[in-house]
Design a protein around this motif. Structure first.
Motif, PDB file in Angstrom:
ATOM      1  N   GLY A 167       0.797  -1.262   0.013  1.00 55.12           N
ATOM      2  CA  GLY A 167      -0.156   0.002   0.050  1.00 55.12           C
ATOM      3  C   GLY A 167       0.761   1.034  -0.114  1.00 55.12           C
ATOM      4  O   GLY A 167       0.632   2.140  -0.910  1.00 55.12           O
ATOM      5  N   ASP A 168       1.738   1.369   0.817  1.00 64.07           N
ATOM      6  CA  ASP A 168       2.749   2.518   0.919  1.00 64.07           C
ATOM      7  C   ASP A 168       3.412   2.790  -0.339  1.00 64.07           C
ATOM      8  O   ASP A 168       3.574   3.751  -0.972  1.00 64.07           O
ATOM      9  N   SER A 169       4.000   1.549  -1.137  1.00 61.43           N
ATOM     10  CA  SER A 169       4.765   1.608  -2.508  1.00 61.43           C
ATOM     11  C   SER A 169       3.821   2.185  -3.395  1.00 61.43           C
ATOM     12  O   SER A 169       4.145   3.105  -4.350  1.00 61.43           O
ATOM     13  N   VAL A 170       2.390   1.769  -3.511  1.00 60.11           N
ATOM     14  CA  VAL A 170       1.464   2.251  -4.588  1.00 60.11           C
ATOM     15  C   VAL A 170       1.238   3.743  -4.088  1.00 60.11           C
ATOM     16  O   VAL A 170       1.192   4.412  -5.403  1.00 60.11           O
ATOM     17  N   ARG A 171       1.285   4.121  -3.086  1.00 59.73           N
ATOM     18  CA  ARG A 171       0.918   5.214  -2.637  1.00 59.73           C
ATOM     19  C   ARG A 171       1.939   6.448  -3.190  1.00 59.73           C
ATOM     20  O   ARG A 171       1.847   7.440  -4.123  1.00 59.73           O
ATOM     21  N   ASP A 172       3.252   6.020  -2.858  1.00 57.33           N
ATOM     22  CA  ASP A 172       4.435   6.842  -3.012  1.00 57.33           C
ATOM     23  C   ASP A 172       4.806   6.782  -4.748  1.00 57.33           C
ATOM     24  O   ASP A 172       5.067   7.949  -5.116  1.00 57.33           O
ATOM     25  N   PHE A 173       4.433   5.604  -5.179  1.00 53.02           N
ATOM     26  CA  PHE A 173       4.419   5.621  -6.851  1.00 53.02           C
ATOM     27  C   PHE A 173       3.550   6.681  -7.641  1.00 53.02           C
ATOM     28  O   PHE A 173       3.921   7.407  -8.424  1.00 53.02           O
ATOM     29  N   THR A 174       2.535   6.344  -6.966  1.00 56.20           N
ATOM     30  CA  THR A 174       1.336   7.414  -7.650  1.00 56.20           C
ATOM     31  C   THR A 174       1.448   8.808  -7.286  1.00 56.20           C
ATOM     32  O   THR A 174       1.421   9.592  -8.199  1.00 56.20           O
ATOM     33  N   ASN A 175       1.918   9.325  -6.353  1.00 56.26           N
ATOM     34  CA  ASN A 175       2.407  10.594  -5.826  1.00 56.26           C
ATOM     35  C   ASN A 175       3.331  11.161  -6.598  1.00 56.26           C
ATOM     36  O   ASN A 175       3.607  12.264  -7.101  1.00 56.26           O
ATOM     37  N   GLY A 176       4.384  10.053  -6.656  1.00 57.88           N
ATOM     38  CA  GLY A 176       5.623  10.496  -7.547  1.00 57.88           C
ATOM     39  C   GLY A 176       5.607  11.004  -9.004  1.00 57.88           C
ATOM     40  O   GLY A 176       6.293  11.625  -9.626  1.00 57.88           O
ATOM     41  N   ILE A 177       4.373  10.389  -9.694  1.00 60.87           N
ATOM     42  CA  ILE A 177       4.250  10.531 -11.095  1.00 60.87           C
ATOM     43  C   ILE A 177       3.740  11.963 -11.268  1.00 60.87           C
ATOM     44  O   ILE A 177       4.186  12.569 -12.283  1.00 60.87           O
ATOM     45  N   GLY A 178       3.260  12.545 -10.056  1.00 64.97           N
ATOM     46  CA  GLY A 178       2.919  14.067 -10.315  1.00 64.97           C
ATOM     47  C   GLY A 178       1.582  14.418 -11.171  1.00 64.97           C
ATOM     48  O   GLY A 178       1.438  15.071 -12.043  1.00 64.97           O
ATOM     49  N   LEU A 179       0.586  13.256 -11.180  1.00 65.91           N
ATOM     50  CA  LEU A 179      -0.781  13.540 -11.909  1.00 65.91           C
ATOM     51  C   LEU A 179      -1.354  14.855 -11.650  1.00 65.91           C
ATOM     52  O   LEU A 179      -1.475  15.350 -10.620  1.00 65.91           O
ATOM     53  N   ALA A 180      -2.035  15.607 -12.579  1.00 59.18           N
ATOM     54  CA  ALA A 180      -2.966  16.550 -12.210  1.00 59.18           C
ATOM     55  C   ALA A 180      -4.016  16.167 -11.396  1.00 59.18           C
ATOM     56  O   ALA A 180      -4.556  17.150 -10.487  1.00 59.18           O
ATOM     57  N   GLU A 181      -4.661  15.169 -11.448  1.00 59.29           N
ATOM     58  CA  GLU A 181      -5.739  14.487 -10.779  1.00 59.29           C
ATOM     59  C   GLU A 181      -5.332  12.864 -10.240  1.00 59.29           C
ATOM     60  O   GLU A 181      -4.592  12.349 -11.113  1.00 59.29           O
ATOM     61  N   PRO A 182      -6.009  12.764  -9.378  1.00 60.93           N
ATOM     62  CA  PRO A 182      -5.615  11.254  -9.102  1.00 60.93           C
ATOM     63  C   PRO A 182      -6.251  10.134 -10.164  1.00 60.93           C
ATOM     64  O   PRO A 182      -7.366  10.919 -10.577  1.00 60.93           O
ATOM     65  N   PRO A 183      -5.755   9.197 -10.057  1.00 63.84           N
ATOM     66  CA  PRO A 183      -6.426   8.030 -10.955  1.00 63.84           C
ATOM     67  C   PRO A 183      -7.587   7.930 -10.800  1.00 63.84           C
ATOM     68  O   PRO A 183      -8.187   7.966  -9.521  1.00 63.84           O
ATOM     69  N   ARG A 184      -8.776   7.723 -11.588  1.00 67.54           N
ATOM     70  CA  ARG A 184      -9.882   7.612 -11.671  1.00 67.54           C
ATOM     71  C   ARG A 184     -10.388   6.169 -11.026  1.00 67.54           C
ATOM     72  O   ARG A 184     -11.351   5.835 -10.498  1.00 67.54           O
TER      73      ARG A 184
END
Length: 407
Positions: A313-330
């Motif tokens: 869970g922590d790895s997925v969160r850090d990966f998603t936040n590190g991409i720098g998306l304008a909006e969170p994945p739907r």
């Protein structure tokens, strides 16, 4: 006088077949009308990517699984990520490089696949490099598989489900003979361009890819691979936990017996499927001199793997936040292999923002997505190259053709 009559083909060979290939197993789905899984290792629909070298002839599938704990030195596994010149397995009297082992897998796939179709596509994990993908294609050609193209599984999934994502309806499950209760949406979805996170797992790693879905195409935004979270790590943890419970119950350890540990390991796949349905399960540990039934609740399986789930869970969160998306994945899509890992879906859900749907896909989702690309390759709409970064959507192709006509 003897009469001979040619029987009509059982299947329509115009059907396309998609193969979902990971380091753990291969699964194939025939698409044309209603989706239907192919039996790759009779009676199983999945072919395990495990090669046994115990006998004179190397055997692929269940024979390898039956030795992985009892005689691991006679098993060649984790072949796919090892493609390259540097790795060799010496199993019994056999010396195998990764390509040779993969060739044995493709040779076993050839009969059920070619009996069904003349056109297949392969969906491959995101962690394979260009040279490894090339080796996969060359090996498939040597095994005479009618391969029309390859694509990253996450990208193929997004392309197949893009119309539903871009519209206002939630993605519909792939047509199948099984019950459609595999998809578990935890948060609602909306329409329009967006991004999705796809999580998969096999014997090599848990891996993820973020895909941007636009009206014209789907594009890979980023990917991550976590080898510490491979399926093997989860199963090792379960074997240790159940063995520890057995020691407390009867002061005997299954890990002291190769046969007992092997038998316990072989029960895990069925146990993981049953824990998703909810009821408690009983694992039987048996040797020639003693046996013990170990009862487990689904929540106990999650407790055994809590450290792995928390890290995931922590790895997925850090990966998603590190991409720098304008909006969170739907949406976050967990493949069936990832969704059956105890506690993983719950940990991912806890680390995603509100408004993001978390779903577990059907077992055939990736294979169906790969099969959906076959007609487009045959029509020349897709490049004859591995699709790892972008897949144009059909609407884009139609617009281009209309523009050409007007000119």
């Amino acid at each position: 006088m003897l009469w001979s009559r040619k029987s009509a083909p059982v299947h329509d060979r115009s059907r396309a077949v998609g193969i979902d290939l990971t380091a753990s197993r291969a699964r194939a789905e025939g698409v044309g009308g209603k989706s239907r899984p192919l039996v790759l290792d009779d009676p199983d629909v999945e072919l395990l990517l495990s090669v046994s070298g115990e006998r004179r002839t190397a055997e692929v599938g269940r024979a390898g699984l039956a030795l992985c704990r009892k005689l691991p030195h006679l098993v060649c596994s984790n072949v796919l990520p090892s493609l390259g010149p540097s790795r060799e397995w010496r199993v019994g009297r056999h010396a195998l490089i990764a390509e040779a082992a993969l060739g044995l897998v493709f040779d076993k796939l050839r009969a059920p696949v070619t009996a069904e179709t003349d056109a297949i596509a392969l969906a491959l994990p995101v962690y394979l490099g260009p040279a490894q993908v090339t080796r996969v294609g060359v090996t498939a050609g040597r095994s005479k598989l009618p391969l029309k193209g390859t694509a990253v599984s996450a990208l193929a999934l997004a392309a197949n489900r893009a119309p539903a994502l871009l519209g206002s309806k939630p993605p519909a499950p792939e047509p199948t003979d099984a019950a459609d209760d595999w998809v578990v949406p935890l948060r609602p979805t909306t329409g329009g361009p967006c991004s999705v996170l796809v999580i998969d797992a096999d014997e090599f790693a848990t891996f993820a890819a973020i895909v941007s879905v636009e009206p014209e195409s789907v594009r890979t935004v980023g990917s991550a691979v976590w080898t510490r979270l491979a399926v093997k790590a989860w199963k090792d943890r379960l074997v240790d936990a159940v063995s520890d419970r057995c020691v407390r119950l009867c002061r005997r350890d299954p890990r002291d017996s190769a046969e007992a540990e092997q038998a316990l390991f072989e029960q895990l796949d069925d146990a993981l499927d049953r824990t998703r349905a909810g009821p408690r399960l009983s694992l039987c540990v048996r040797t020639a001199h003693w046996f013990q039934d170990v009862v487990q609740q689904p929540e106990e399986f999650e407790a055994h793997c809590s450290a792995l789930a928390r890290l995931a869970g922590d790895s997925v969160r850090d990966f998603t936040n590190g991409i720098g998306l304008a909006e969170p994945p739907r949406a976050v899509w967990l493949t069936d292999a990832a969704g059956r890992l105890p506690g993983l879906m719950r940990a991912v859900h806890a680390n995603t923002p509100e408004g993001t749907a978390v779903e577990v896909l059907p077992p055939n989702a990736v294979a169906c997505a790969a099969a959906a690309l076959v007609p487009r390759w045959l029509a020349g709409e897709l490049p004859r190259a591995h699709l790892d970064s972008v897949i144009p959507l059909p609407q884009l192709i139609d617009v281009r053709r209309t523009s050409d006509v007007r000119l």
